[in-house]
Structure formats: C-alpha cells, structure tokens
Design a protein around this motif. Structure first.
Motif, PDB file in Angstrom:
ATOM      1  N   SER A  50      45.206  33.069  36.922  1.00 36.77           N
ATOM      2  CA  SER A  50      45.357  32.405  38.224  1.00 36.77           C
ATOM      3  C   SER A  50      45.963  33.346  39.259  1.00 36.77           C
ATOM      4  N   ARG A  54      44.235  34.301  42.769  1.00 34.55           N
ATOM      5  CA  ARG A  54      44.953  34.120  44.042  1.00 34.55           C
ATOM      6  C   ARG A  54      45.016  35.427  44.828  1.00 34.55           C
ATOM      7  N   LEU A  90      39.881  24.616  43.356  1.00 40.49           N
ATOM      8  CA  LEU A  90      41.038  24.575  42.459  1.00 40.49           C
ATOM      9  C   LEU A  90      40.990  23.333  41.591  1.00 40.49           C
ATOM     10  N   ASP A 171      38.895  27.955  39.817  1.00 32.40           N
ATOM     11  CA  ASP A 171      39.974  28.108  38.843  1.00 32.40           C
ATOM     12  C   ASP A 171      39.802  27.044  37.757  1.00 32.40           C
ATOM     13  N   SER A 203      37.471  31.232  36.303  1.00 31.13           N
ATOM     14  CA  SER A 203      38.272  31.403  35.094  1.00 31.13           C
ATOM     15  C   SER A 203      37.960  30.258  34.133  1.00 31.13           C
TER      16      SER A 203
END
Length: 260
Positions: A50, A54, A90, A171, A203
C-alpha cells in the motif's frame, strides 16, 4: 523512455519521514508501467504494498528517487491534473449516502465537470461506456448499499473507467470476495487493460490467480522489488522467496504454491 510507458519509478526509495529519521521500507526501485497491460503487485502482509501504491500515485512523497507520469515528475501535477491522468480505487468503505449506482459511477467525471456536476454529452457517453464495459446495466438504478461486495467492486471499477485516465490503480480489489467474484474481477480487469489500452495496476493476495492472469507482476520481498512476466519469475525461482515458511513452496510444474 518507451512511448508506451505511462508511469515510471526511477531509483525510488519508499517509507516514512519522521523526526527520529526516515523509516525505509524499500529502496532503489525501478518500475515501468506500460499501456495495455494488467500488472499485479504481490508480497507478504505488511511488506509495504500500500505504501508503494500511495507513492506511485503521488499521495505519499518518496524518501528518494522520482516518479514520472507521462514523462513529467508526478509532484508537478495539480490534484485536478492528476485526476485526469490517474484514477485510484481503494478498498475503503464508502461514506454513507443515498447515491444510486449510476450516480456513483458519474462521480468519475468530476475532474472534468469542475465539481459542479453539469454533464456534457461526452461525460454521458463515458459513463455509459463504463457501465457497458463492466456489464452492470442491470444495477444502475439500485442504491449502492443494496448490492453485493462483488458487484460494488465492479461499480468502483466502472467509476474509474468513467474518469477515463490512462492509468488505473487499485488497492486489493479482490479482498472479501468469494472465488467466483475474484475470478470475475480479475478477468474483467485483464479484458479492460487489453481492450481500452489503459494500464491497470493492482495489489492482491491472490498470487496463484495473478500468475495465471497478469501480463506482468511486481514482487515485493524484504530484500528486493522486482518487475517481470510471471513465466520469467517462475523460471528464475523467484516465487520461493516470497514467504519465509518451510511449509510453503512454489511448484514450478503446477505453477502454484503448495503446502507441505
């Protein structure tokens, strides 16, 4: 720089600035995200996936090195310019609201409507195209809290598509989904990357599925961060370095992790 490159990281070190000194999570990262590719980011829990996302998005500043988006340093973009180049999905819960699925997807056009919400024909076309690409026409009039987690994930992907950026970063979009919906989201993202020529980076903990469906993977371990095609990682034996556990090993013939 390759003309297909959308985002690149050069000699990047990621982590956190603090008064007592910097906490470095990974260093000397060199990554290259190209259009039309589905790229998955994998690694053990707490390894810094993460934090890397970011930093690549410009939300968090790198400790060292640079991130380039369309050959310009990402720190030079205003937030509104960035929102026209990069969309972020997200896994956070949505704030309470009465929005329908259609209204939620239409929020993807905000970077172009100056937050007033007045839509042009182009806005409407992009929203409808996103709904068709994700095959969720039947959900558009439902309230967003009336649909399942798997359906909501597709709605959030549609919102990112409506934003119409060359790069989409997600994410862990398959967290909390059952196997059927995980496969559905993976295959949808691969189809979108190839059909729209956008670069999609996300991810995931679903490493076996990532190996089967990704064009490229970024692997994070405590020692190194590498980017390559899954077949090359398999032939180099890289997957056996992911988990420090004698009971988990990667079977190269089967192309998946096995528990001994």
């Amino acid at each position: 720089m390759n003309s297909d490159t959308i985002l690149s990281a050069v000699n990047l070190s990621i982590g956190y600035h603090s008064k007592g000194g910097n906490l470095c999570i990974a260093e000397n990262l060199n990554l290259n995200l190209q259009k039309g590719k589905l790229i998955t980011l994998v690694g053990a829990n707490g390894i810094g996936k993460s934090t890397l996302l970011r930093t690549l998005c410009g939300i968090q500043k790198p400790l060292e090195g640079k991130v380039f988006l369309n050959e310009n340093e990402i720190s030079t973009y205003s937030s509104s310019q960035l929102a026209q180049q990069l969309s972020l999905v997200l896994t956070e819960k949505l704030p309470p609201s009465n929005l329908t699925v259609f209204e939620l997807i239409a929020l993807g056009r905000q970077p172009y409507t100056n937050w007033i919400g007045k839509q042009t024909e182009k806005d409407s076309a992009k929203i409808n195209e996103a709904i068709e690409l994700t095959q969720i026409v039947h959900l558009t009039q439902k309230k967003h809290y009336e649909i399942s987690d798997g359906q909501l994930q597709k709605v959030l992907i549609a919102r990112a598509l409506a934003q119409d950026t060359p790069l989409i970063i997600l994410d862990e979009p398959t967290t909390h989904l059952d196997l059927l919906h995980k496969v559905s989201v993976f295959k949808l993202l691969k189809k979108l990357a190839h059909e729209t020529k956008k670069c999609i980076l996300f991810s995931t903990h679903d490493i076996d599925m990532a190996i089967q469906l990704s064009d490229e993977m970024i692997i994070m371990t405590s020692e190194v961060v590498l980017q390559d095609q899954p077949c090359n990682f398999i032939s180099k034996g890289i997957f056996n370095t992911l988990f420090k556990d004698e009971h988990i090993f990667f079977d190269e013939e089967k192309g998946k992790f096995v528990i001994s």
